[in-house]
Design a protein around this motif. Structure first.
Motif, short mmCIF file in Angstrom:
data_model
loop_
_atom_site.label_atom_id
_atom_site.label_comp_id
_atom_site.label_asym_id
_atom_site.label_seq_id
_atom_site.Cartn_x
_atom_site.Cartn_y
_atom_site.Cartn_z
N VAL A 1 0.99 7.50 -9.60
CA VAL A 1 1.00 7.59 -8.14
C VAL A 1 -0.20 8.41 -7.67
O VAL A 1 -0.94 8.03 -6.76
N ASN A 2 -0.38 9.57 -8.30
CA ASN A 2 -1.44 10.48 -7.87
C ASN A 2 -2.82 9.84 -7.96
O ASN A 2 -3.64 9.99 -7.06
N ALA A 3 -3.07 9.14 -9.06
CA ALA A 3 -4.37 8.50 -9.23
C ALA A 3 -4.58 7.39 -8.21
O ALA A 3 -5.67 7.24 -7.65
N ALA A 4 -3.54 6.60 -7.97
CA ALA A 4 -3.68 5.49 -7.02
C ALA A 4 -3.94 6.00 -5.61
O ALA A 4 -4.76 5.44 -4.87
N VAL A 5 -3.25 7.06 -5.24
CA VAL A 5 -3.38 7.59 -3.88
C VAL A 5 -4.61 8.47 -3.75
O VAL A 5 -5.37 8.37 -2.77
N GLY A 6 -4.82 9.35 -4.72
CA GLY A 6 -5.77 10.44 -4.52
C GLY A 6 -7.18 10.23 -5.01
O GLY A 6 -8.07 11.04 -4.66
N THR A 7 -7.45 9.21 -5.83
CA THR A 7 -8.79 9.06 -6.42
C THR A 7 -9.87 9.01 -5.34
O THR A 7 -9.75 8.29 -4.34
N LEU A 8 -10.91 9.79 -5.56
CA LEU A 8 -12.01 9.89 -4.60
C LEU A 8 -12.76 8.57 -4.48
O LEU A 8 -12.79 7.76 -5.41
N ILE B 1 5.12 -0.69 -4.34
CA ILE B 1 4.62 -0.70 -5.71
C ILE B 1 5.34 0.38 -6.51
O ILE B 1 5.33 1.56 -6.13
N LEU B 2 5.99 -0.02 -7.59
CA LEU B 2 6.69 0.91 -8.46
C LEU B 2 5.90 1.11 -9.75
O LEU B 2 5.43 0.14 -10.36
N VAL B 3 5.75 2.37 -10.16
CA VAL B 3 5.03 2.70 -11.39
C VAL B 3 5.93 3.58 -12.25
O VAL B 3 7.03 3.94 -11.87
N SER B 4 5.43 3.92 -13.43
CA SER B 4 6.28 4.63 -14.39
C SER B 4 6.08 6.13 -14.42
O SER B 4 6.89 6.84 -15.03
N SER B 5 5.03 6.63 -13.78
CA SER B 5 4.79 8.07 -13.85
C SER B 5 4.20 8.60 -12.55
O SER B 5 3.52 7.87 -11.81
N ARG C 1 0.82 -1.22 0.00
CA ARG C 1 0.00 0.00 0.00
C ARG C 1 0.85 1.27 0.00
O ARG C 1 0.39 2.34 0.39
N VAL C 2 2.08 1.13 -0.48
CA VAL C 2 2.96 2.29 -0.67
C VAL C 2 3.39 2.28 -2.14
O VAL C 2 3.79 1.25 -2.67
N ILE C 3 3.31 3.45 -2.76
CA ILE C 3 3.54 3.52 -4.21
C ILE C 3 4.45 4.69 -4.54
O ILE C 3 4.41 5.74 -3.89
N MET C 4 5.29 4.50 -5.54
CA MET C 4 6.16 5.58 -6.00
C MET C 4 6.65 5.26 -7.41
O MET C 4 6.56 4.11 -7.87
N VAL C 5 7.16 6.27 -8.08
CA VAL C 5 7.78 6.06 -9.39
C VAL C 5 9.10 5.32 -9.19
O VAL C 5 9.83 5.55 -8.22
N ASP C 6 9.40 4.42 -10.10
CA ASP C 6 10.64 3.65 -10.05
C ASP C 6 11.83 4.61 -9.98
O ASP C 6 12.05 5.41 -10.90
N GLN D 1 -12.31 6.01 -2.33
CA GLN D 1 -11.60 4.81 -1.87
C GLN D 1 -11.79 4.62 -0.37
O GLN D 1 -11.79 5.57 0.40
N ASP D 2 -11.92 3.36 0.05
CA ASP D 2 -12.05 3.06 1.48
C ASP D 2 -10.70 2.93 2.17
O ASP D 2 -10.56 3.30 3.34
N ASN D 3 -9.72 2.38 1.46
CA ASN D 3 -8.44 2.09 2.09
C ASN D 3 -7.30 2.38 1.11
O ASN D 3 -6.56 1.48 0.70
N PRO D 4 -7.14 3.63 0.71
CA PRO D 4 -6.19 3.95 -0.35
C PRO D 4 -4.75 3.83 0.12
O PRO D 4 -4.45 3.90 1.32
N PRO D 5 -3.83 3.66 -0.83
CA PRO D 5 -2.41 3.65 -0.49
C PRO D 5 -1.92 5.07 -0.21
O PRO D 5 -2.64 6.05 -0.39
#
Length: 376
Positions: free
Chosen positions: A243-250, A235-239, A174-179, A252-256
């Motif tokens: 990250v913003n969408a995974a964390v910030g999307t409205l 979790i590593l992503v390319s952009s 539940r932690v995400i960042m760009v590679d 969500q019950d248990n977002p990263p």
């Protein structure tokens, strides 16, 4: 946090002294925007490499302010810019006029040091900047890579108060960042964590109540944090947008949570996000670093290049006007002393991020990159 902590060491200044291109004309550096304008209009065009997509808004504003000058902007990451500028120089190609870039540790060593870019500070802003904001390259603003969370799902504040929490079972996957191997700013973040190992060691004891125990082959608490974070299914992503969408999307019950740019809060309404900075995190929420401007050493439109840089530094209003408008957002901090802080931003002196030391980062980042590679 004090901007003065960004002061560069004399070793960096020596490292970064460029060999100026033969076509460098120092007379242009002393000219005002009014003096540059007719020369820039004769040149007719100017090409900007930029690490932010917001350059498109600058392009429109610049062309409206200076009709007859075609500004061509290219949005590419700092890592891509560095690779491209070095390749173009090796091939004898002069494509860029202005370089707008972050990742200062690499820029100073690999672009400024060999003379691929040259410094330029508009004379009118010199008295508005501290020395470390003018040298070795002009810092237009301070940017960030910090821990962000979803404030809709966490109305009482950040769900994290200590970085070491990210290595616990509650945050597995539940932690995400760009590679960090794809984007230099994120590798700078990992490097700073290692450089701050003493603080990370104290934070470990504060979180778990016992002294840290290092794994075999791990040299310090910063390295141990990176190892533990990856082993906790980071979790590593390319952009950054991912990250913003995974964390910030409205909704969500248990977002990263994730490491991203504080200034991306500006897109909350348009994108349906609820991004907010986790400011009160021990020992820090991430890094703050300069976004710098330079003229390409082989610029074919040198007057227009300087006019663009002058424009990007903003006008004489307290918010910087059209040239600085895309950057007058919560999460970006102007270097100019006369531009007031954005009202929605955490004040800079209360912002709990580490200021990077480009020299120390440059010396260590390859080792940290090797560690990250071994963990992927």
């Amino acid at each position: 946090m004090d901007k003065k902590t960004l002061l560069l060491s004399t070793a960096l200044l020596a490292l970064a002294a460029p060999a100026l291109a033969q076509n460098y004309d120092p007379a242009l550096d002393a000219m005002s925007a009014e003096d540059l304008l007719p020369l820039a209009q004769q040149e007719g065009t100017v090409t900007v490499y930029s690490f932010t997509s917001r350059i498109a808004a600058v392009e429109a504003a610049f062309e409206a302010a200076y009709p007859g000058i075609d500004m061509i902007s290219h949005d590419m990451s700092s890592t891509e810019q560095i690779t491209r500028l070095k390749a173009e120089a090796a091939a004898g190609i002069a494509s860029a006029d202005v370089v707008y870039i972050s990742d200062a540790p690499v820029v100073f060593a690999e672009l400024l040091g060999p003379g691929l870019v040259t410094p330029y500070v508009p004379p009118r802003v010199v008295p508005l900047l501290d020395a470390h904001e003018r040298e070795p390259l002009l810092a237009q603003r301070l940017s960030t890579k910090v821990l962000m969370y979803n404030e809709q799902a966490n109305p009482d504040g950040a769900p994290i108060s200590n970085l070491w929490e990210l290595t616990t079972a509650d945050w597995t996957g539940r932690v995400i960042m760009v590679d960090p191997l794809q984007r230099g700013d994120y590798l700078d973040l990992m490097t700073e964590i290692v450089l701050r190992s003493d603080e990370m060691e104290s934070a470990y004891q504060a979180q778990f109540g016992t002294p840290i125990s290092l794994d075999d082959g791990v040299e310090n608490a910063g390295q141990q944090f990176i190892v533990d974070l990856f082993e906790n299914d980071l979790i590593l992503v390319s952009s950054t947008d991912d990250v913003n969408a995974a964390v910030g999307t409205l909704g969500q019950d248990n977002p990263p949570v994730g490491f991203t740019s504080y200034s991306d809060r500006r897109d909350n309404e348009d994108e349906g996000w609820a991004l907010q900075v986790a400011n009160d995190v021990t020992p820090a929420n991430g890094i703050i670093f300069p976004a710098v401007l330079a003229v390409s050493a082989n610029a074919t439109h040198p007057a227009a290049a300087r006019l663009v840089i002058d424009f990007l530094m903003g006008d004489d209003s307290e918010t910087g006007g059209e040239g600085f408008k895309p950057f007058y957002v919560a999460g970006d901090y102007a270097t100019r002393s006369d531009i007031v802080s954005h009202p929605d931003a955490v004040p800079l002196d209360q912002f709990n991020a580490w200021s990077i030391d480009p020299v120390a980062t440059s010396n260590l980042r390859q080792d940290v990159g090797d560690l990250v590679l071994s963990l992927q």
